[in-house]
Design a protein around this motif. Structure first.
Motif, mmCIF file in Angstrom:
data_model
loop_
_atom_site.group_PDB
_atom_site.id
_atom_site.type_symbol
_atom_site.label_atom_id
_atom_site.label_comp_id
_atom_site.label_asym_id
_atom_site.label_seq_id
_atom_site.Cartn_x
_atom_site.Cartn_y
_atom_site.Cartn_z
ATOM 1 N N HIS A 30 42.500 7.941 -87.296
ATOM 2 C CA HIS A 30 41.928 7.195 -88.590
ATOM 3 C C HIS A 30 40.651 7.821 -89.011
ATOM 4 O O HIS A 30 40.131 6.905 -89.806
ATOM 5 C CB HIS A 30 41.785 5.658 -88.300
ATOM 6 N N GLU A 57 37.743 8.053 -87.327
ATOM 7 C CA GLU A 57 36.689 7.730 -86.695
ATOM 8 C C GLU A 57 36.219 8.070 -85.468
ATOM 9 O O GLU A 57 37.041 8.733 -84.791
ATOM 10 C CB GLU A 57 37.117 5.973 -86.493
ATOM 11 N N ASN A 83 32.784 10.650 -92.856
ATOM 12 C CA ASN A 83 33.204 9.370 -92.908
ATOM 13 C C ASN A 83 31.849 8.486 -92.342
ATOM 14 O O ASN A 83 32.350 7.341 -91.637
ATOM 15 C CB ASN A 83 34.292 9.064 -91.884
ATOM 16 N N ASN A 113 39.072 8.349 -96.686
ATOM 17 C CA ASN A 113 38.958 8.997 -95.338
ATOM 18 C C ASN A 113 38.308 10.429 -95.943
ATOM 19 O O ASN A 113 39.142 11.407 -96.458
ATOM 20 C CB ASN A 113 40.139 9.171 -94.397
ATOM 21 N N GLU A 142 46.793 8.781 -96.282
ATOM 22 C CA GLU A 142 45.381 7.931 -96.280
ATOM 23 C C GLU A 142 44.921 7.834 -97.911
ATOM 24 O O GLU A 142 45.077 8.596 -98.808
ATOM 25 C CB GLU A 142 44.463 8.790 -95.549
#
Length: 780
Positions: free
Chosen positions: A48, A50, A108, A204, A215
């Motif tokens: 994702h 992250e 991000n 993203n 995304e």
């Protein structure tokens, strides 16, 4: 925590880098322990985008220094390293958090980055200066999304959707029309208002340029994550923290070199999240408003609102805007949902930026909220009076176009009896909610809601004809392919290219923004209005992607006369200070209403308004579906037309031979009277009025006739027991009507209309009128 004891007034929170040392300061007054975690890299990203593991760094304890601030000095050059703070709370909790004062971040925004700002500045940055601006009254705003500007695949840009697209000069379409930044310069706007360009949450950055990724690649950016760092999805490489800094500065420099200033759209009223946001883990319960039960309040409509009235929240915002103004040479700030920011904070921002950075910095915002808020001192319309900032004028917006998303109409879109509201906006709202026209931002549409072209089509009942389908959150509400829906729509079906400027939709759109560009106050247009931009009926395109939002540059070629009209109106405004008055007193002295009824608003900017070189300027807005005839004030040199239904600019398009003009349906007209032209033959009429009682206070003449509009003429003096008035009429006028009246029709000397025969040859005539008589006597 004691708010007074724990207030820190230093302007050095965050990481203060030099090549020999870096000093870290974090305001965390409730923390039991704070540790600096240093990293060699950005960490390991999951699917994702992250980074969830932060225990792999070099951890160094920080000193509980003073006023709630934790301090650490690290000797050596840390440029290129990453860091986080490890916060241990009184409840035993341990959280790794990014620095709310981050100047650089990894992709991000996963980790804060130590950056050498000087290294990541383009050549010549230190000497880079703002373009000249004499005063706020000279501002013409152009609201633009970074990605929309260059996302069109047919536009010829190399850097689609990036900051660097603004550095691309010399772009032309196949007919040689200017595209991109050259287009902005040609249009003549003074400021580009960029939708949020700080680091936001919902795109993203690692996948934004991956054509195979599903995304999200697009968002307006009203979901703040790091307030002091440029957004990485607009950089060519978001994984190198300095690249976004360099390219942002290159964009600013490129626009400044074209004479265009830059406004940042800032969102200090809320954050994307709370628990995973930039503040809560560091100072729990302080940065967000809550109700009596301790629940987060939701005046923003997105789940939280910043408690800007608290000293260290206010300080954060002040530090942030000043950082952008000084480090990035930003020229102004537009505050999202400014109603949620307490007025004292905005006042302090304006005072500090104007006195300590640059007095020409523009500050304005939305004077409303997105929902109920417990904030007492909301920054609403009227709170800006004499405070150094401006607010959006939604009264004027609604009067011009009607409602924002539906078929509700305004003056330019077909609603009668809107003349008074239009005139109020034309006057800079100085009799509504402003102390000065410099406090109102005049506009018809911005990124929110239907854009101008789609709104006009909606009010005309043409959405179905245009093939618009309902779009929500970037998808068709009835299912199906958005791409196919856009491909098969016909937003310009009602426009005959051979008679472009005669299209009703085009005329209504031009009239709407023509009112904005000729009114007192600060005008704003939305990017693409000058190209008849459509968003295919999407009233909330914040995540609808390039397919809906991209500016189609081919429309400049298709609709070049519309672009030329906008350019001409902006040139007219910038050339003539009469359209840029700075005070209520000036407007009351120099703006005379000629007509305000029957779907027509006409007024005169008279007597060299604001030191204009034109003696008098007449502006007429005709919102009727038919031609109107307008009587004009008499001019010794005649009236010249600078703006008609098809062309606009600063030069004469036509010359009137008399004092009446025909204004085509759904159009505007601007006429001017110059000094130094060849005088036209005229007659001077002197009227002597005699009353037996010798009482002349309040008495005046109401006169009319061919070549002479109805008007009041005051007596200039008392001579030999008579009141004397004089006025000029064209030489061809043979007969004028008059009434002697008291003040504004409190009483008439005689009931019936009276007339004076002027004859053919006289260059001057003097007549005597006696009270109680409907006759007159020639004296000379």
């Amino acid at each position: 925590m004691n708010e007074k004891t724990d207030y820190y007034d230093g302007r050095d929170l965050g990481c203060n880098y030099s090549r020999t040392e870096s000093i870290f300061k974090l305001w965390a007054p409730d923390a039991v322990k704070v540790t600096l975690a240093l990293y060699q890299d950005a960490g390991s990203y999951n699917a994702h985008g992250e980074v969830t593991v932060h225990t792999d760094g070099l951890e160094i304890g920080m000193k509980n220094w003073k006023a709630g601030v934790w301090f650490l000095r690290f000797y050596g050059d840390l440029a290129g390293r990453y860091y986080m703070y490890k916060i241990e709370g009184p409840d035993g909790s341990i959280r790794y958090v990014t620095d709310p004062y981050s100047k650089g971040v990894s992709a991000n925004g996963a980790r804060s980055a130590v950056v050498d700002l000087q290294y990541w500045s383009p050549p010549g940055w230190e000497g880079e200066k703002r373009p000249p601006l004499e005063g706020l009254q000279d501002t013409v705003l152009y609201e633009l999304h970074v990605r929309d500007f260059s996302a069109d695949p047919e536009s010829g840009f190399e850097y689609h959707g990036k900051f660097k697209a603004f550095t691309e000069t010399g772009l032309r379409d196949k007919e040689g029309n200017k595209v991109g930044i050259d287009h902005l310069q040609e249009l003549g706007v003074t400021h580009v208002h960029l939708l949020p360009v700080f680091d936001f949450k919902t795109v993203n950055e690692l996948l934004v340029d991956d054509p195979d990724s599903t995304e999200p690649k697009y968002n307006w950016g009203y979901d703040p994550q790091h307030f002091n760092v440029p957004e990485g999805s607009y950089a060519t490489d978001p994984q190198i923290p300095g690249v976004r800094i360099l390219e942002f500065k290159e964009m600013i420099m490129a626009l400044h070199r074209k004479g265009i200033r830059v406004i940042m759209d800032v969102v200090y009223n809320h954050t994307f999240g709370v628990e995973d946001g930039p503040f809560e883990a560091i100072v729990p319960g302080y940065f967000y408003r809550r109700d009596a039960q301790g629940r987060l309040t939701n005046g923003s409509g997105v789940g939280n609102e910043m408690a800007t009235e608290r000293p260290m929240v206010r300080k954060y915002i002040l530090d942030s805007v000043r950082y952008w103004a000084e480090e990035y040479h930003i020229d102004g700030f537009r505050f999202d949902l400014m109603g949620l920011i307490d007025t004292e904070t905005i006042i302090q921002i304006a005072r500090e930026l104007h006195s300590e950075v640059d007095p020409s910095i523009v500050i304005y915002g939305e004077p409303w909220t997105g929902g109920d808020t417990p904030l007492q001192q909301q920054t609403l319309k009227g709170s800006q009076m004499n405070k150094g900032f401006a607010v959006f004028n939604d009264h004027f917006r609604g009067a011009i176009k009607g409602d924002s998303d539906g078929g509700g109409k305004g003056f330019a879109t077909g609603q009668p009896e809107m003349e008074a509201a239009i005139l109020e906006g034309v006057k800079g709202a100085v009799h509504d909610f402003t102390a000065s026209p410099l406090e109102t931002i005049n506009y018809v549409t911005v990124h929110d809601n239907l854009n101008l072209w789609d709104k006009v089509l909606t009010t005309q009942g043409l959405r179905n004809e245009a093939g618009f389908e309902e779009i929500r959150n970037g998808e068709l509400t009835n299912g199906g392919s958005l791409e196919e829906a856009v491909k098969h729509s016909e937003p310009y079906r009602s426009v005959d290219r051979d008679y472009l400027m005669k299209s009703e939709s085009v005329k209504r759109a031009i009239l709407a923004n023509g009112i904005v560009l000729t009114s007192q106050g600060i005008p704003m247009i939305q990017a693409g209005d000058e190209l008849l931009r459509t968003k295919y009926g999407d009233h909330n395109s914040y995540r609808s992607g390039d397919l809906v939002n991209a500016i189609r540059w081919e429309n400049k070629r298709r609709f070049k006369p519309v672009f030329d009209y906008y350019r001409g109106l902006i040139e007219l405004r910038k050339t003539h200070p009469a359209f840029r008055m700075t005070s209520k007193e000036q407007i009351e002295k120099h703006l005379e209403v000629l007509r305000c009824q029957d779907n027509t608003v006409a007024y005169m900017l008279k007597d060299f308004a604001n030191d204009d070189v034109w003696k008098n300027i007449v502006v007429i807005y005709n919102a009727n579906n038919h031609v109107i005839k307008m009587e004009l004030p008499f001019s010794k040199t005649g009236w010249k037309i600078a703006v008609n239904e098809e062309q606009a600019g600063n030069k004469a398009l036509d010359f009137l031979v008399d004092e009446q003009v025909s204004v085509p349906e759904l159009s505007m007209m601007v006429l001017f009277e110059e000094v130094g032209g060849v005088p036209r033959p005229t007659k001077r009429v002197e009227v002597q009025y005699e009353r037996p009682d010798g009482k002349y206070d309040g008495w005046n003449l109401w006169v009319w006739g061919t070549g002479l509009r109805e008007q009041r003429v005051d007596f200039e003096r008392i001579e030999n027991g008579r009141a004397v008035a004089s006025f000029i009429v064209p030489a061809y006028v043979k007969r004028i009507g008059y009434i002697v009246r008291l003040n504004d029709w409190e009483e008439k000397d005689v009931d019936q209309d009276c007339f004076i025969e002027l004859g053919h040859s006289q260059s001057a005539i003097s007549v005597l009128i006696r009270s109680g008589s409907d006759d007159w006597k020639k004296i000379s």
